[in-house]
Design a protein around this motif. Sequence first.
Motif, PDB file in Angstrom:
ATOM      1  N   SER A  64      46.421  -2.304  15.772  1.00 37.95           N
ATOM      2  CA  SER A  64      46.384  -1.806  16.897  1.00 37.95           C
ATOM      3  C   SER A  64      45.750  -2.557  17.786  1.00 37.95           C
ATOM      4  CB  SER A  64      45.968  -0.450  17.292  1.00 37.95           C
ATOM      5  OG  SER A  64      44.436  -0.400  16.478  1.00 37.95           O
ATOM      6  N   ARG A  65      44.814  -3.721  17.110  1.00 36.17           N
ATOM      7  CA  ARG A  65      44.064  -4.608  17.994  1.00 36.17           C
ATOM      8  C   ARG A  65      44.530  -6.036  18.357  1.00 36.17           C
ATOM      9  NH1 ARG A  65      37.920  -4.555  16.483  1.00 36.17           N
ATOM     10  NH2 ARG A  65      37.818  -5.513  18.475  1.00 36.17           N
ATOM     11  N   ASP A  66      45.715  -6.107  17.508  1.00 32.77           N
ATOM     12  CA  ASP A  66      46.466  -7.258  17.853  1.00 32.77           C
ATOM     13  C   ASP A  66      46.779  -7.736  19.024  1.00 32.77           C
ATOM     14  OD1 ASP A  66      47.882  -7.470  14.292  1.00 32.77           O
ATOM     15  OD2 ASP A  66      45.893  -7.586  14.855  1.00 32.77           O
ATOM     16  N   HIS A  67      47.037  -6.849  19.953  1.00 32.87           N
ATOM     17  CA  HIS A  67      47.473  -7.277  21.072  1.00 32.87           C
ATOM     18  C   HIS A  67      46.569  -7.173  22.302  1.00 32.87           C
ATOM     19  CE1 HIS A  67      51.614  -7.400  19.693  1.00 32.87           C
ATOM     20  NE2 HIS A  67      51.617  -6.313  19.087  1.00 32.87           N
ATOM     21  N   VAL A  68      45.249  -7.139  21.879  1.00 35.52           N
ATOM     22  CA  VAL A  68      44.331  -7.049  22.643  1.00 35.52           C
ATOM     23  C   VAL A  68      43.825  -8.131  23.433  1.00 35.52           C
ATOM     24  CG1 VAL A  68      41.673  -6.698  23.141  1.00 35.52           C
ATOM     25  CG2 VAL A  68      43.047  -5.048  21.383  1.00 35.52           C
ATOM     26  N   LYS A  69      43.973  -8.269  24.590  1.00 36.08           N
ATOM     27  CA  LYS A  69      44.115  -9.589  25.440  1.00 36.08           C
ATOM     28  C   LYS A  69      42.765 -10.025  26.020  1.00 36.08           C
ATOM     29  CE  LYS A  69      48.580  -9.355  27.558  1.00 36.08           C
ATOM     30  NZ  LYS A  69      48.923  -8.026  26.953  1.00 36.08           N
ATOM     31  N   GLN A  70      41.977  -8.704  26.240  1.00 31.82           N
ATOM     32  CA  GLN A  70      40.611  -9.032  26.791  1.00 31.82           C
ATOM     33  C   GLN A  70      39.691  -7.883  26.317  1.00 31.82           C
ATOM     34  OE1 GLN A  70      40.557  -9.759  30.983  1.00 31.82           O
ATOM     35  NE2 GLN A  70      38.441  -9.288  31.182  1.00 31.82           N
ATOM     36  N   VAL A  71      38.588  -7.947  26.080  1.00 32.94           N
ATOM     37  CA  VAL A  71      37.563  -6.792  25.997  1.00 32.94           C
ATOM     38  C   VAL A  71      36.603  -6.763  26.951  1.00 32.94           C
ATOM     39  CG1 VAL A  71      35.876  -5.969  24.372  1.00 32.94           C
ATOM     40  CG2 VAL A  71      37.946  -7.177  23.520  1.00 32.94           C
ATOM     41  N   ILE A  72      36.422  -5.454  27.447  1.00 31.70           N
ATOM     42  CA  ILE A  72      35.614  -5.236  28.613  1.00 31.70           C
ATOM     43  C   ILE A  72      34.246  -4.460  28.011  1.00 31.70           C
ATOM     44  CG2 ILE A  72      34.913  -4.086  30.887  1.00 31.70           C
ATOM     45  CD1 ILE A  72      38.242  -4.524  31.388  1.00 31.70           C
ATOM     46  N   ASN A  73      33.235  -5.236  27.750  1.00 34.89           N
ATOM     47  CA  ASN A  73      32.030  -4.504  27.492  1.00 34.89           C
ATOM     48  C   ASN A  73      31.370  -3.519  28.379  1.00 34.89           C
ATOM     49  OD1 ASN A  73      32.296  -5.669  24.753  1.00 34.89           O
ATOM     50  ND2 ASN A  73      31.271  -7.460  25.359  1.00 34.89           N
ATOM     51  N   SER A  74      30.647  -2.595  28.109  1.00 29.20           N
ATOM     52  CA  SER A  74      29.871  -1.902  29.092  1.00 29.20           C
ATOM     53  C   SER A  74      28.967  -2.637  29.730  1.00 29.20           C
ATOM     54  CB  SER A  74      29.038  -0.573  28.377  1.00 29.20           C
ATOM     55  OG  SER A  74      28.199  -1.182  27.404  1.00 29.20           O
ATOM     56  N   SER A  75      28.752  -2.110  31.253  1.00 34.59           N
ATOM     57  CA  SER A  75      27.626  -3.214  32.225  1.00 34.59           C
ATOM     58  C   SER A  75      26.463  -2.310  32.471  1.00 34.59           C
ATOM     59  CB  SER A  75      28.335  -3.064  33.423  1.00 34.59           C
ATOM     60  OG  SER A  75      28.979  -2.081  33.969  1.00 34.59           O
TER      61      SER A  75
END
Length: 191
Positions: free
Chosen positions: A35-46
């Motif tokens: 399920s992670r193969d299509h991750v384009k970008q990760v947004i980490n918490s701010s």
Amino acid sequence: MKTAIFSCAIAIFSTLATALPAAAPVEPAVGNLASRDHVKQVINSSAVVNINEDTPDTALGVSGAGIVSRAGSKHNSRALVKFDFPEGLGRYKCRLAFGNPVEFSGTGEIQVYTIGGANIESATFNQRPFRDQFKGTFRVAGSGEAVVVDGSGLTFDCPAKGAKAYEVVSVGDNNEVFWYAPSAGLRVDVM
Ligand SMILES: *[C@@H]1O[C@H](CO)[C@@H](O)[C@H](O)[C@H]1NC(C)=O
């Protein structure tokens, strides 16, 4: 134009992947979770702000760690977690995910809710943006990616540029989950 071609390629890839699960050497695996193969970008918490039932009127402020725990139906510690969504994700799906905690005990189950505002920096247990919608339940079972127990609300259309915040709470008693932010814990995968 580029995006359209890319989306199209993704659609074709999805079809191929469904039809031919063994023949998909299109991109290197990003870990062992399909399920992670299509991750384009990760947004980490701010920002992560913990709120604690034992000090209900104290603003604990922005923290480098999230602590979600409960003991004896009391002593609740909950984490408010903020994300700054960048511009231009309007076409994409976003998905809340949780991983890489440093410590956990008990059931390791945590629930995520939306909250009614992103202004969390001075929140206290008694004064904070109201809890709104249930998004999902994770079970932390190790130091890697948490198991999705209820993913019913985890995937949503990525919002326009701006901040959104969530609340992470313990499910059940004598439970604790601890993570360092922003490098771990709740994050948003853009797909
Ligand atoms: C998000 O956190 C991960 C894990 O620490 C890190 O590898 C990645 O670079 C971070 N991404 C951004 C955009 O900061």
